[in-house]
Design an enzyme around this catalytic site. Sequence first.
Site, PDB file in Angstrom:
ATOM      1  CB  CYS A 124      -0.915  -0.002   1.214  1.00  0.00           C
ATOM      2  SG  CYS A 124      -1.864  -1.525   1.444  1.00  0.00           S
TER       3      CYS A 124
ATOM      4  CG  ASP B  35       1.573   2.299   5.746  1.00  0.00           C
ATOM      5  OD1 ASP B  35       1.004   2.274   6.850  1.00  0.00           O
ATOM      6  OD2 ASP B  35       1.997   3.333   5.220  1.00  0.00           O
TER       7      ASP B  35
ATOM      8  CB  CYS C  82      -1.111   6.234  10.920  1.00  0.00           C
ATOM      9  SG  CYS C  82      -2.325   6.533   9.627  1.00  0.00           S
TER      10      CYS C  82
END
EC number: 2.1.1.-
Length: 441
Positions: free
Chosen positions: A249, A319, A372
């Site tokens: 990604c 990610d 995140c």
Amino acid sequence: MTPAARLAAAIDLLIAVESTPRRPADATANDFFRTRRYIGGGDRRAIAELAWSVVRQRIRLDWWLHRVKCNVTARMLVAAELLLGKGLDVAAVLASFPGGQYAADPLDPIEERLLRQLDGTRYGPGLIHPAMPEAVKLDLPDWVLEGFRGRFGDRLAEEAAAMEGEAPLDLRANLLRTTREGAAAALAAEGIETRPTAFSPWGLRLPARRPVTQTKAFLEGLIEVQDEGSQLIALVTDARPGMRVLDLCAGAAGKTLALAATMQNRGRITACDVSVPRLEGAVKRLARAGADNVERHLLEPGDRWAKRRAGQFDRVLVDAPCTGTGTWRRNPDARLRTHPIDLTELCVKQRDILEVGADLVRPGGRLVYATCSLLPEEDEVQIEDFLARHPDFSPHPLAEAWAEAGGAGAPPAEGPYLVTSPARHGTDGFFAAVLQRRPQG
């Protein structure tokens, strides 16, 4: 621009942000200022500071306005922020709306009455009121409260407060062109002082935000803008020279660039994404950094690329798309744009991407899953679910992955996983799990 003109422009910017609620506010702001090139740098900073202070405190400001039965408008949000957030008295707030050319119209009688009601119901200075629900006091959407409490426990208030602050500006020294010390010296020669980051061996932090993308150091590829927490994802991926590595990604290749540096441009990285603009945006960054061991691939529906490359990669970095709750101090509008349905949909997408990534790891290789987000549903819960379906994978302890990759000191960890947060580590909030695939035989 006069202070009144700046205030009027901040109201216009907030209206623009409100009119595109699913679009990132910084993108809307970029367009706003691009079409108003007559606004100088100092005025632009002042306008953005006022608008962003409203965005950062929007949950609390909404509570106050609803408390006095006021329609939530950009004008009243700014007035409430000046009164409650900035500490101006009513007369000063009214004077900030003088009317006339380039200034905001005066508050009408209804707006003035509501402003005075706000002033009359204040409980000491600031935006906090004892009657606020816990989530509002913490400046959090109520749907994340349980997940954040599970993550932070007794530190919840501390972490929530840290998320209200501004994120620092971190840089990554590009080891393909220089060292961290060399990058720091190059920036110092241009009048920009930095200090080494606490965890990343490549990171530099600025004491105050500066326009580094106009520096010679940036234009020559010595540095990239990248939060320290994001750098640590690349560190624990431990991509080495000669390996075959997949960034599944990749987006605009921020972590791909860091992986190319750890591989010293030897071996091969494939950067995949589902977005043509993001992959095209990576081209200039890769060239500037001198990363010439990277190929790009666009993932499209029906694409058999992944099936043909099953079991071929030493490292696969996922990610994953996520709610971004760990970046809320950097993107304060995201706490307003993101909803429980987004979490539900993203968890399904993360599971599907993990399945694709797992098939691409060679026996004995590693799958690195990162977000995140600080919500356990997107992090530990997602990994526990994956491991239950894939007995040929097991967690590789973070302390070992950290030492193997050359990390100094103790890693920021919770159990076997990397977890960073604004209050504890001064970085954005990131999660990473390093999973080892069992060798054949």
